[in-house]
Scaffold this active site. Structure first.
Site, short mmCIF file in Angstrom:
data_model
loop_
_atom_site.label_atom_id
_atom_site.label_comp_id
_atom_site.label_asym_id
_atom_site.label_seq_id
_atom_site.Cartn_x
_atom_site.Cartn_y
_atom_site.Cartn_z
N LEU B 35 61.06 56.27 -12.81
CA LEU B 35 61.33 54.99 -13.47
C LEU B 35 61.95 55.15 -14.85
CD1 LEU B 35 58.01 53.14 -12.50
CD2 LEU B 35 60.21 53.16 -11.30
N HIS B 36 62.92 54.31 -15.13
CA HIS B 36 63.57 54.27 -16.44
C HIS B 36 63.55 52.83 -16.95
CE1 HIS B 36 66.85 52.64 -14.12
NE2 HIS B 36 66.95 53.75 -13.40
N GLY B 38 65.69 50.60 -16.97
CA GLY B 38 66.28 49.63 -16.04
C GLY B 38 65.20 49.06 -15.12
N HIS B 39 64.37 49.96 -14.56
CA HIS B 39 63.26 49.49 -13.73
C HIS B 39 62.31 48.60 -14.53
CE1 HIS B 39 64.21 53.37 -11.53
NE2 HIS B 39 64.21 52.50 -10.53
N GLN B 63 66.86 55.96 4.30
CA GLN B 63 68.10 55.50 3.67
C GLN B 63 68.93 56.67 3.13
OE1 GLN B 63 65.90 53.13 0.63
NE2 GLN B 63 67.49 53.79 -0.79
N GLY B 150 67.89 45.18 -8.98
CA GLY B 150 68.88 45.31 -10.04
C GLY B 150 70.29 45.14 -9.51
N LYS B 152 72.70 46.68 -10.51
CA LYS B 152 73.28 48.02 -10.46
C LYS B 152 73.66 48.39 -9.03
CE LYS B 152 73.57 52.61 -11.42
NZ LYS B 152 72.73 53.19 -10.41
N GLN B 156 73.58 46.64 -2.28
CA GLN B 156 72.21 46.54 -1.79
C GLN B 156 71.68 45.12 -1.95
OE1 GLN B 156 69.13 49.65 -2.61
NE2 GLN B 156 68.39 48.19 -4.12
N ARG B 190 69.27 58.95 -11.06
CA ARG B 190 70.07 60.17 -10.86
C ARG B 190 70.69 60.67 -12.17
NH1 ARG B 190 71.22 57.59 -5.73
NH2 ARG B 190 70.41 58.86 -4.02
#
Lengths: 284, 284
Positions: B35-36, B38-39, B63, B150, B152, B156, B190
């Site tokens: 987690l960063h 953004g999460h 996935q 997100g 991002k 998705q 990533r």
């Protein structure tokens, strides 16, 4: 008539939300209409086990192959409605196909492997994808606590139980025994295609299964032998064309040499041009 | 720590049922961990819009393609848990892969067509089938009223919104803007694969999108021109290998010659060996 007739998902969702708010449990009985006493036996069980029963009447295009009888499938919604009303069903969902599959629709639920590529899946590619997709939608729309299906479509019941478990859906899947006429014929909406004479000839299906069951009870457990008994009897009827005679473990549908636990003996046979299916569960 | 840690579906189902009984709404934030910020921005929005927030931390094997980074994907559950606890998340679901995909698992949710066969779907066959399947399971397990994703992962978000609508699921899908570092880099799990030097080089992604956005604001609406602007800037960075630069209508992902309504400008670029994605929405 007291039965509520809904044609949009929104109406059903609102009704289901209202029932849930009142603490009522919801039972769903999905059908393609052309209702007979087999369907009504499902409604009866659903009523016993649920506060509210919602039936659906929808000839689901995505479970028919291009050369199958989608257009010709019997449709008689008004007669169905009366039967459902008399059976005490609370509501019927009868959507147009555009309501279920609007423009841009692209999502499907698939169950891979031996559950879907054998028996009826072998001759009806895509059939169980269509079934899994429409049942997922109906369960979500009705928020059903329980859904009721007939053992007549044995493979369908196995596939539905599997994807409901795999996708962690909350509905309980309930299986109701095959409803047969007094002489043994399994009731089916497609029986309306049969002449009176063909209906008599169609008795060869249930008779052949009974012969195998009797042999099993007398100690015959070999898959090949039990299948031979069925085939031999089906061949006594000139109007019968066998599509398959299969015996698999139940409910996993694995190949077996001998019947040890539960097993499904299932057949698909054409009487004239009408494709019929029947099955029986063998168990200790 | 106050956060509840669940590892079985049964635990989550019981907890969700308990919350629902209390009249509480449930927000779900699915993650693969590592987690960063953004999460954490997703958690924050989820808290604002839900009584109870459940996060999931699960590196979803179905996935990932056979040559992708499933085994190497960063896993740091204890650090994740602390971050979630500090963010005020009520519960985290951290199942083993056997809990989500037990032996005999065979059901998948697929979204066909242009939503999944272009952009990341072109180079990652099966990826969105894996995403749709796991998100369906998580929505069913948590009985979430809302789920937060997100922007991002733009494709998705489009795929999830589509199958939730197609399958008549009740959850509301909420889209949260991309969280960027001060210099513009879109946060991604990533990014931990990038050296400090590569992180600087990776700024070329967001810069190229910004250049296109400025051109669009000045009146450039031609798809080919806008894509050329992005490609030209990406080529200024020797460490960058372009996988795709695409501009489609949003959210339908149809091909367009000019930007008229909402459009998605999306890129996938390798910096060294690390595949990064970024995107921007162009709208009037």
């Amino acid at each position: 008539m007291n039965i509520k007739v809904f044609t949009t998902t929104k109406q059903v969702q609102d009704y289901a939300a209202h029932c849930k708010k009142n603490g009522q449990t919801i039972g769903l009985v999905p059908t393609m209409g052309a209702l007979h006493d087999g369907h009504l036996s499902l409604m009866k069980v659903a009523k016993e086990k649920s506060d509210i029963v919602i039936a659906s009447v929808f000839v689901n295009p995505v479970q028919f192959g291009p050369n199958e009888d989608y257009d010709a499938y019997p449709r008689q919604f008004e007669a169905d409605c009366q039967k459902l009303d008399q059976a005490g069903v609370d509501a019927v969902f009868h959507p147009a196909k555009e309501e279920m599959y609007p423009e841009g629709y692209t999502t499907y639920v698939t169950v891979d492997g031996s559950l879907t590529n054998r028996l009826c899946g072998a001759s009806r590619p895509g059939h169980f994808r269509g079934v899994a997709t429409v049942v997922t939608k109906l369960l979500n729309i009705t928020q059903a606590d329980r859904a009721f299906f007939g053992q007549k479509d044995a493979q369908q019941v196995v596939v539905i139980s599997r994807f409901v478990r795999d996708l962690n859906m909350t509905a309980q899947i309930e299986i109701v025994p095959i409803f047969r006429s007094a002489n043994g014929l399994a009731l089916s909406s497609r029986n309306v295609y049969l002449s009176a004479q063909e209906k008599n000839k169609a008795l060869v299906l249930s008779q052949s299964l009974q012969l195998a069951k009797e042999a099993y009870k007398k100690g015959e457990v070999k898959t090949s032998q039990l299948k031979n008994i069925v085939r031999a009897h089906l061949q006594t009827e000139a109007a019968a064309t066998v599509e398959y005679v299969e015996l698999y473990s139940f409910p996993d549908l694995n190949e077996i040499d001998e019947v040890r636990g539960k097993a499904l003996l299932a057949i698909a046979v054409k009487i004239g041009t009408v494709r019929l299916i029947d099955n029986i569960i063998l168990e200790a």
